[in-house]
Design a protein around this motif. Sequence first.
Motif, PDB file in Angstrom:
ATOM      1  N   ARG A 197      50.014   2.476  49.420  1.00 54.00           N
ATOM      2  CA  ARG A 197      49.769   1.979  50.779  1.00 54.00           C
ATOM      3  C   ARG A 197      50.685   0.805  51.102  1.00 54.00           C
ATOM      4  NH1 ARG A 197      43.142   2.110  50.302  1.00 54.00           N
ATOM      5  NH2 ARG A 197      42.910   4.392  50.585  1.00 54.00           N
ATOM      6  N   ASP A 198      50.901  -0.068  50.125  1.00 57.42           N
ATOM      7  CA  ASP A 198      51.812  -1.189  50.339  1.00 57.42           C
ATOM      8  C   ASP A 198      53.226  -0.685  50.629  1.00 57.42           C
ATOM      9  OD1 ASP A 198      49.847  -3.121  49.943  1.00 57.42           O
ATOM     10  OD2 ASP A 198      50.178  -3.181  47.777  1.00 57.42           O
ATOM     11  N   ARG A 201      53.373   0.797  54.095  1.00 62.91           N
ATOM     12  CA  ARG A 201      53.351  -0.273  55.100  1.00 62.91           C
ATOM     13  C   ARG A 201      54.728  -0.923  55.235  1.00 62.91           C
ATOM     14  NH1 ARG A 201      52.661  -5.432  53.950  1.00 62.91           N
ATOM     15  NH2 ARG A 201      51.757  -4.905  51.903  1.00 62.91           N
TER      16      ARG A 201
END
Length: 329
Positions: A197-198, A201
């Motif tokens: 997810r990082d 993003r």
Amino acid sequence: MILLGACAAWALVTAAAHDGRPEGVLLAVLAVVAGHAAGRISGALLPLAAPCAGAAAGLVLALLMPDLSPGPRYAAPLGHDGAVAALLALATGAACCAAWTARRSATRLGLRLFAVVIALTGAAVGSAAGCAASAAVLLCSLAAGAMRYRGLALAGLVLVAALAAGTVWAAAAGALPGGLTEALGGRLAPHRTQLWRDALRMAGRHTGLGVGPGRFGVPDGTPPRGLTADGRPHSAPLQQAAEQGLTGLLLLAAAFGWALHALWRSPRPTPVALTTAAAVTALAAIASVGDALSFTTVTAGAGLLTGWATARPLNGDGGRVQQGDNAPL
């Protein structure tokens, strides 16, 4: 080779834009190029002995991997375990290619038994991913003997690689069904989904040039929440998207496509080309959920295997193209 040069050049461009560290990317590109060149030469001179030696070397390196690389060992399939799985898959592919090259049935049977031993070694050392990947490559190699047209099989392998990468991307975006997300999370190390997810993003915020090669760990001075000790997202597509933007991701996909296209046009028989394609696809799937491409032994091994499978033997052994081998359908 122009495509790999573009990968290296783009890494330098993104590194200059964000004060990144492109050494890892450049080393990986150099390893692939050197391995492919060595594979083409040795495959032309020794079409049977070269992949045999490569399979044995891959198995030994897989067993010694934790001792050959510095740094901590992460839970499977992070870190070394992803590299072990990749090496086992490549070693199985080399053994199966050698089996298809052998003229004597006894030699061919012995090499296939060696491929089975490689797969069982994965289970013995606790690498479930390596055992599964090796078994898949072996089964694909056996099925390749009945394939007349390699184009359809290669298209299927492209879909497999796309499905693996797409599943990881969907997991990072939270788009997977709840049950599938829980099942995937149960098979992975803690914080893996958070790392993805990082990375996603960062890719969304820096679509053009990314945050720079080697800067996933500390972009803009703020470490990601799921950061592990090595500062990587442990997914090659997401790492490319985060560190080198959309262009870097497209170059990575194009490199995989180049490998399959080279195998499609290879003068070697269809079983050899499809076996190698299956091993490369297994590597792509492992790299989608791990850090295998960060190990030079893995990238060099992939280059060697594709080199052996695209070489034209000087003595004519294994160099005959069956009718329809290069047909797209």
